[in-house]
Scaffold this motif. Structure first.
Motif, PDB file in Angstrom:
ATOM      1  N   LEU A  17      30.728  35.011  23.403  1.00  0.00           N
ATOM      2  CA  LEU A  17      30.699  35.394  24.814  1.00  0.00           C
ATOM      3  C   LEU A  17      29.580  34.650  25.538  1.00  0.00           C
ATOM      4  N   GLN A  18      29.878  34.112  26.708  1.00  0.00           N
ATOM      5  CA  GLN A  18      28.912  33.311  27.474  1.00  0.00           C
ATOM      6  C   GLN A  18      28.774  33.857  28.890  1.00  0.00           C
ATOM      7  N   VAL A  19      27.552  33.790  29.408  1.00  0.00           N
ATOM      8  CA  VAL A  19      27.288  34.155  30.798  1.00  0.00           C
ATOM      9  C   VAL A  19      27.341  32.882  31.643  1.00  0.00           C
ATOM     10  N   VAL A  20      28.156  32.898  32.700  1.00  0.00           N
ATOM     11  CA  VAL A  20      28.277  31.742  33.589  1.00  0.00           C
ATOM     12  C   VAL A  20      28.055  32.196  35.030  1.00  0.00           C
ATOM     13  N   GLU A  21      27.736  31.228  35.890  1.00  0.00           N
ATOM     14  CA  GLU A  21      27.541  31.508  37.311  1.00  0.00           C
ATOM     15  C   GLU A  21      28.704  30.957  38.124  1.00  0.00           C
ATOM     16  N   ASN A  22      29.015  31.658  39.198  1.00  0.00           N
ATOM     17  CA  ASN A  22      30.056  31.225  40.127  1.00  0.00           C
ATOM     18  C   ASN A  22      29.585  31.435  41.559  1.00  0.00           C
ATOM     19  N   ASP A  23      30.176  30.695  42.465  1.00  0.00           N
ATOM     20  CA  ASP A  23      29.887  30.914  43.880  1.00  0.00           C
ATOM     21  C   ASP A  23      30.507  32.229  44.336  1.00  0.00           C
ATOM     22  N   LEU A  24      29.779  32.957  45.149  1.00  0.00           N
ATOM     23  CA  LEU A  24      30.274  34.211  45.710  1.00  0.00           C
ATOM     24  C   LEU A  24      31.011  33.879  47.006  1.00  0.00           C
ATOM     25  N   ARG A  25      32.311  33.710  46.895  1.00  0.00           N
ATOM     26  CA  ARG A  25      33.115  33.288  48.046  1.00  0.00           C
ATOM     27  C   ARG A  25      33.535  34.504  48.871  1.00  0.00           C
ATOM     28  N   PRO A  26      33.952  34.315  50.102  1.00  0.00           N
ATOM     29  CA  PRO A  26      34.531  35.415  50.885  1.00  0.00           C
ATOM     30  C   PRO A  26      35.868  35.824  50.274  1.00  0.00           C
ATOM     31  N   PRO A  27      36.267  37.080  50.428  1.00  0.00           N
ATOM     32  CA  PRO A  27      37.569  37.495  49.895  1.00  0.00           C
ATOM     33  C   PRO A  27      38.717  36.843  50.658  1.00  0.00           C
ATOM     34  N   SER A  28      39.790  36.543  49.950  1.00  0.00           N
ATOM     35  CA  SER A  28      40.986  35.975  50.555  1.00  0.00           C
ATOM     36  C   SER A  28      41.741  37.063  51.329  1.00  0.00           C
ATOM     37  N   PRO A  29      42.697  36.684  52.152  1.00  0.00           N
ATOM     38  CA  PRO A  29      43.507  37.695  52.839  1.00  0.00           C
ATOM     39  C   PRO A  29      44.149  38.662  51.839  1.00  0.00           C
ATOM     40  N   GLY A  30      44.055  39.955  52.126  1.00  0.00           N
ATOM     41  CA  GLY A  30      44.617  40.976  51.248  1.00  0.00           C
ATOM     42  C   GLY A  30      43.727  41.375  50.089  1.00  0.00           C
ATOM     43  N   GLU A  31      42.583  40.712  49.943  1.00  0.00           N
ATOM     44  CA  GLU A  31      41.660  40.965  48.826  1.00  0.00           C
ATOM     45  C   GLU A  31      40.469  41.798  49.265  1.00  0.00           C
ATOM     46  N   ALA A  32      39.870  42.464  48.279  1.00  0.00           N
ATOM     47  CA  ALA A  32      38.557  43.081  48.450  1.00  0.00           C
ATOM     48  C   ALA A  32      37.603  42.454  47.444  1.00  0.00           C
ATOM     49  N   ARG A  33      36.373  42.205  47.887  1.00  0.00           N
ATOM     50  CA  ARG A  33      35.318  41.772  46.959  1.00  0.00           C
ATOM     51  C   ARG A  33      34.513  43.009  46.593  1.00  0.00           C
ATOM     52  N   ILE A  34      34.351  43.212  45.296  1.00  0.00           N
ATOM     53  CA  ILE A  34      33.760  44.456  44.800  1.00  0.00           C
ATOM     54  C   ILE A  34      32.552  44.159  43.934  1.00  0.00           C
ATOM     55  N   LYS A  35      31.449  44.832  44.227  1.00  0.00           N
ATOM     56  CA  LYS A  35      30.278  44.776  43.350  1.00  0.00           C
ATOM     57  C   LYS A  35      30.519  45.745  42.204  1.00  0.00           C
ATOM     58  N   VAL A  36      30.552  45.219  40.991  1.00  0.00           N
ATOM     59  CA  VAL A  36      30.887  46.035  39.821  1.00  0.00           C
ATOM     60  C   VAL A  36      29.701  46.922  39.448  1.00  0.00           C
ATOM     61  N   LEU A  37      29.967  48.213  39.307  1.00  0.00           N
ATOM     62  CA  LEU A  37      28.960  49.165  38.852  1.00  0.00           C
ATOM     63  C   LEU A  37      29.080  49.460  37.364  1.00  0.00           C
ATOM     64  N   ALA A  38      30.307  49.516  36.860  1.00  0.00           N
ATOM     65  CA  ALA A  38      30.504  49.857  35.445  1.00  0.00           C
ATOM     66  C   ALA A  38      31.835  49.311  34.958  1.00  0.00           C
ATOM     67  N   THR A  39      31.854  48.923  33.696  1.00  0.00           N
ATOM     68  CA  THR A  39      33.078  48.493  33.025  1.00  0.00           C
ATOM     69  C   THR A  39      32.973  48.901  31.555  1.00  0.00           C
ATOM     70  N   PRO A  40      34.023  49.434  30.962  1.00  0.00           N
ATOM     71  CA  PRO A  40      33.931  49.857  29.563  1.00  0.00           C
ATOM     72  C   PRO A  40      34.125  48.687  28.611  1.00  0.00           C
ATOM     73  N   VAL A  41      33.544  48.803  27.438  1.00  0.00           N
ATOM     74  CA  VAL A  41      33.847  47.877  26.344  1.00  0.00           C
ATOM     75  C   VAL A  41      34.864  48.590  25.467  1.00  0.00           C
ATOM     76  N   CYS A  42      36.053  48.035  25.370  1.00  0.00           N
ATOM     77  CA  CYS A  42      37.119  48.745  24.669  1.00  0.00           C
ATOM     78  C   CYS A  42      37.843  47.813  23.703  1.00  0.00           C
ATOM     79  N   LEU A  43      38.629  48.428  22.840  1.00  0.00           N
ATOM     80  CA  LEU A  43      39.312  47.669  21.786  1.00  0.00           C
ATOM     81  C   LEU A  43      40.201  46.561  22.333  1.00  0.00           C
TER      82      LEU A  43
END
Length: 332
Positions: A17-43
């Motif tokens: 697993l690698q950490v990479v950087e990306n540009d924070l672009r504006p959301p496209s039409p119909g999209e939402a940009r979301i700041k992630v608060l939590a995500t599970p690690v699952c099987l």
């Protein structure tokens, strides 16, 4: 501005697993940009990384089967979400990131007062448990059920929701995790030292009403006969390969054709795209159960999102009871 996410650049263990950087672009039409608060690690994250799934994701990809976050920006045409809304999604991929872009129809509105680490377990593990119990098996108070893999994320959800449903439970888990099985009123079975078929035949000679199996291989062939007439075996695990999926579908046809009244049902969250109403209804039920203190997700460890490699290694160690969750740094 830039943001970071965790990618799988090649098949392999958690160390790739690698950490990479990306540009924070504006959301496209119909999209939402979301700041992630939590995500599970699952099987499913682990299996996708190894390519152990009927249709392996194309490399590179960002794991993360579910997420909860706060809407940071919306594209034109978005009317069902606004900046500041707390939302969740069953993403399948993409959750291991500081930000994620999602279509507005994919968003689930979440009560703002709930702990993100607990809520995010409802989006995958608890929805699987709730729907297999109440939509697949349609359990009733007093039913006798077996939970295979009772100490994992889905397993502990099944224990909690099964207790609320007033069913009599048996749970297969390693000896070191029997405490959590007993805590929810279930009878533990040690898969290392006990034959689950013998244990159930002695304890329930009339048979079981339902079995919940996330392991796919190793239990169905021997255990299907433990069901009473009219009983249901619910298979919710990943068959690991396309050939495995075909084999499982063959089992489905064969076992359901037998004139013994027993049934095999397959469950997968891919149906969330087509039966959206049922999922939204059931997530709302789970949010209310959490708000009322009737369920309490078991969280073994919490890690920063960018430390996903360590969190995956822990999950793969087999030492986890309950859930492992990745969180935004400000929540740790």
């Amino acid at each position: 501005m830039r943001y970071k996410r965790v990618i799988v650049p090649e098949r392999g263990g958690p160390e790739i697993l690698q950490v990479v950087e990306n540009d924070l672009r504006p959301p496209s039409p119909g999209e939402a940009r979301i700041k992630v608060l939590a995500t599970p690690v699952c099987l499913p994250d682990v299996q996708a990384r190894y390519g152990q799934t009927p249709i392996a994701p194309k490399l590179p990809f960002v794991p993360g089967y579910a997420m909860i976050g706060v809407v940071d920006a919306v594209g034109t045409g978005v009317t069902t979400a606004a900046v500041g809304d707390r939302v969740a999604a069953l993403t399948v991929m993409g959750g291991y990131a500081e930000y994620i872009y999602l279509g507005a129809p994919d968003l689930i509105h979440v009560p703002g007062a709930l702990d993100p680490a607990e809520v995010v377990t409802l989006i995958l593990n608890y929805i699987v448990a709730y729907q297999t119990l109440h939509r697949s098996a349609k359990v009733q108070p007093g039913d006798k059920v077996l939970i295979i893999g009772a100490s994992g994320g889905v397993g502990t959800a099944l224990l909690q929701l099964g207790k609320l449903a007033q069913v009599s439970m048996y749970g297969i888990a390693s000896k070191s995790k029997h405490g959590i099985v007993i805590d929810y009123g279930a009878t533990p079975i040690d898969y290392h030292t006990q034959d689950f078929v013998e244990v159930i035949r002695q304890a329930e000679p009339g048979g079981l009403d339902a079995v919940f199996d996330g392991m796919v291989w190793g239990y169905l062939d021997r255990g299907f006969s433990l069901l009473r007439r009219g009983g249901t075996w619910v298979q919710y695990g990943n068959p690991l390969s396309f050939s495995g999926l075909l084999h499982l579908l063959g089992k489905l046809v064969l076992l359901n054709a037998l004139p013994d009244g027993r049934s095999l049902k397959l469950y997968g969250t891919s149906t969330s795209k087509f039966g959206r109403g049922r999922y939204l209804e059931d997530w709302a039920t789970l949010f209310k159960l959490l708000e009322d203190g009737l369920i309490e997700p078991v969280i073994a460890e919490r890690y920063p999102i960018l430390e996903a490699a360590q969190a995956n290694a822990l999950l793969e160690s087999g030492q986890v009871a309950g859930n492992v969750v990745l969180l935004a740094r400000e929540l740790l």
